[in-house]
Design a protein around this motif. Structure first.
Motif, PDB file in Angstrom:
ATOM      1  N   ALA A  27      12.482   3.699  -5.419  1.00 39.48           N
ATOM      2  CA  ALA A  27      11.047   3.203  -4.984  1.00 39.48           C
ATOM      3  C   ALA A  27      10.111   3.196  -5.900  1.00 39.48           C
ATOM      4  O   ALA A  27       9.014   2.681  -5.960  1.00 39.48           O
ATOM      5  CB  ALA A  27      10.521   4.808  -3.784  1.00 39.48           C
ATOM      6  N   GLN A  28      10.464   3.929  -7.149  1.00 36.94           N
ATOM      7  CA  GLN A  28       9.312   3.266  -8.741  1.00 36.94           C
ATOM      8  C   GLN A  28       9.823   2.435  -8.842  1.00 36.94           C
ATOM      9  O   GLN A  28       8.432   1.629  -9.084  1.00 36.94           O
ATOM     10  CB  GLN A  28      10.041   4.542  -9.384  1.00 36.94           C
ATOM     11  CG  GLN A  28       8.700   4.294 -10.093  1.00 36.94           C
ATOM     12  CD  GLN A  28       7.662   4.635  -9.800  1.00 36.94           C
ATOM     13  OE1 GLN A  28       6.943   5.237  -9.129  1.00 36.94           O
ATOM     14  NE2 GLN A  28       6.787   3.853 -10.633  1.00 36.94           N
ATOM     15  N   HIS A  29      10.652   1.410  -8.913  1.00 40.83           N
ATOM     16  CA  HIS A  29      11.099  -0.247  -9.244  1.00 40.83           C
ATOM     17  C   HIS A  29      10.165  -0.749  -8.328  1.00 40.83           C
ATOM     18  O   HIS A  29       9.276  -2.291  -8.662  1.00 40.83           O
ATOM     19  CB  HIS A  29      12.347  -0.355  -8.966  1.00 40.83           C
ATOM     20  CG  HIS A  29      13.219   0.094 -10.552  1.00 40.83           C
ATOM     21  ND1 HIS A  29      14.757  -0.080 -10.102  1.00 40.83           N
ATOM     22  CD2 HIS A  29      12.748   0.743 -11.063  1.00 40.83           C
ATOM     23  CE1 HIS A  29      14.879   0.410 -11.006  1.00 40.83           C
ATOM     24  NE2 HIS A  29      14.102   1.209 -12.082  1.00 40.83           N
ATOM     25  N   ILE A  30       9.842  -0.882  -6.587  1.00 43.53           N
ATOM     26  CA  ILE A  30       9.426  -1.299  -5.936  1.00 43.53           C
ATOM     27  C   ILE A  30       7.642  -1.666  -6.300  1.00 43.53           C
ATOM     28  O   ILE A  30       6.650  -2.489  -6.511  1.00 43.53           O
ATOM     29  CB  ILE A  30       9.389  -0.924  -4.998  1.00 43.53           C
ATOM     30  CG1 ILE A  30      10.769  -0.917  -4.477  1.00 43.53           C
ATOM     31  CG2 ILE A  30       8.492  -2.044  -3.739  1.00 43.53           C
ATOM     32  CD1 ILE A  30      11.214  -0.520  -2.870  1.00 43.53           C
TER      33      ILE A  30
ATOM     34  N   VAL B 168       0.969  -1.225  -0.104  1.00 43.69           N
ATOM     35  CA  VAL B 168      -0.031  -0.285  -0.078  1.00 43.69           C
ATOM     36  C   VAL B 168       0.898   1.308   0.366  1.00 43.69           C
ATOM     37  O   VAL B 168       0.398   1.972  -0.138  1.00 43.69           O
ATOM     38  CB  VAL B 168      -0.622   0.377   1.283  1.00 43.69           C
ATOM     39  CG1 VAL B 168      -1.814  -1.314   1.080  1.00 43.69           C
ATOM     40  CG2 VAL B 168      -0.435  -0.039   2.476  1.00 43.69           C
ATOM     41  N   ALA B 169       1.878   1.228   0.505  1.00 45.35           N
ATOM     42  CA  ALA B 169       2.935   2.508   0.430  1.00 45.35           C
ATOM     43  C   ALA B 169       3.285   3.200  -1.142  1.00 45.35           C
ATOM     44  O   ALA B 169       3.021   2.517  -1.985  1.00 45.35           O
ATOM     45  CB  ALA B 169       4.473   2.174   1.021  1.00 45.35           C
ATOM     46  N   THR B 170       3.169   4.242  -1.080  1.00 47.22           N
ATOM     47  CA  THR B 170       3.263   5.364  -1.813  1.00 47.22           C
ATOM     48  C   THR B 170       4.867   5.581  -2.114  1.00 47.22           C
ATOM     49  O   THR B 170       5.860   4.832  -1.323  1.00 47.22           O
ATOM     50  CB  THR B 170       2.727   6.497  -1.864  1.00 47.22           C
ATOM     51  OG1 THR B 170       3.773   7.017  -0.804  1.00 47.22           O
ATOM     52  CG2 THR B 170       1.571   6.279  -1.620  1.00 47.22           C
ATOM     53  N   VAL B 171       5.013   6.031  -3.601  1.00 47.26           N
ATOM     54  CA  VAL B 171       6.645   5.309  -4.011  1.00 47.26           C
ATOM     55  C   VAL B 171       6.946   7.274  -3.533  1.00 47.26           C
ATOM     56  O   VAL B 171       8.179   6.702  -2.611  1.00 47.26           O
ATOM     57  CB  VAL B 171       6.797   6.413  -5.370  1.00 47.26           C
ATOM     58  CG1 VAL B 171       8.382   7.185  -5.504  1.00 47.26           C
ATOM     59  CG2 VAL B 171       5.580   5.729  -6.744  1.00 47.26           C
TER      60      VAL B 171
END
Length: 218
Positions: free
Chosen positions: A179-182, A162-165
């Motif tokens: 973070a974007q890769h995740i 649920v976490a955002t970038v």
């Protein structure tokens, strides 16, 4: 006849008996051969066949619920069990049909409470069995920085699902690109089933995973 044929009385009597017997036999033959009325055969009526039960309809009023009815879900249909917590009206563990989305879990939990922040929740995401959905809870404890600063207090494990970038960017060793890769990996795989799947993200090695493992959850 006795005078014409010259027969004796005894012979005449025998002839008379023979003629009588022959007449009786002829009469009996013609009597047995006479036409007799024949009775028409009775019509045999077919026994009505009992109508087969209509399997397309449910059980009648006198029957109980069938195997596919009742409070439980249909037998054999896959399910997912999720834990919905945070700012919802009825938090708890819910059992939903496989393929349900986060919005379905929120609806089953009675919906979010007034004022709950749903910005970081992807309500269109497909749920996975065993995951936890938290509503309105920050990814870090009070004192954390949403822009990447440090924190002196203990972190609340950040949900990878649920976490955002921006929230992932606050983790140690994770920048905006990682973070974007995740987030992209989460969208491609339908979410994280375990923290160990974080190793599959491009840019996360064993050392970085060891640093992130205690700080995140599925």
């Amino acid at each position: 006849m006795q005078t014409r044929c010259g027969l004796e009385p005894r012979a005449l009597a025998a002839l008379t008996v023979v003629l009588l017997v022959a007449a009786c036999l002829a009469g009996g033959y013609f009597w047995t051969g006479r036409p007799e009325p024949v009775r028409a055969p009775e019509i045999v009526r077919a026994v009505p066949v009992a109508a087969a039960p209509d399997t397309r309809q449910g059980p009648g009023p006198e029957q109980g619920p069938g195997p596919e009815q009742g409070p439980g879900a249909v037998a054999g249909v896959p399910k997912v069990v999720v834990d919905v917590g945070g700012k919802v009206r009825r938090p708890g563990v819910l059992t939903l049909p496989a393929g349900s989305r986060v919005a379905d879990a929120l609806r089953a939990a009675g919906g979010a409470k007034p004022g709950a922040d749903l910005t970081g929740i992807n309500r269109a995401r497909v749920l996975m069995d065993g995951e936890q959905v938290l509503v309105g809870l920050p990814g870090m404890a009070v004192g954390g920085s949403a822009s990447g600063g440090g924190t002196d207090g203990p972190r609340t494990p950040l949900s990878l699902n649920v976490a955002t970038v921006e929230q992932l960017d606050t983790l140690p060793g994770v920048g905006p690109v990682l973070a974007q890769h995740i987030v992209d990996h989460r969208a491609e795989r339908g979410g994280f089933r375990s923290v160990a799947e974080l190793r599959e993200v491009n840019g996360i090695g064993e050392r970085r995973f060891a640093d992130l493992e205690p700080l995140v959850r599925p």
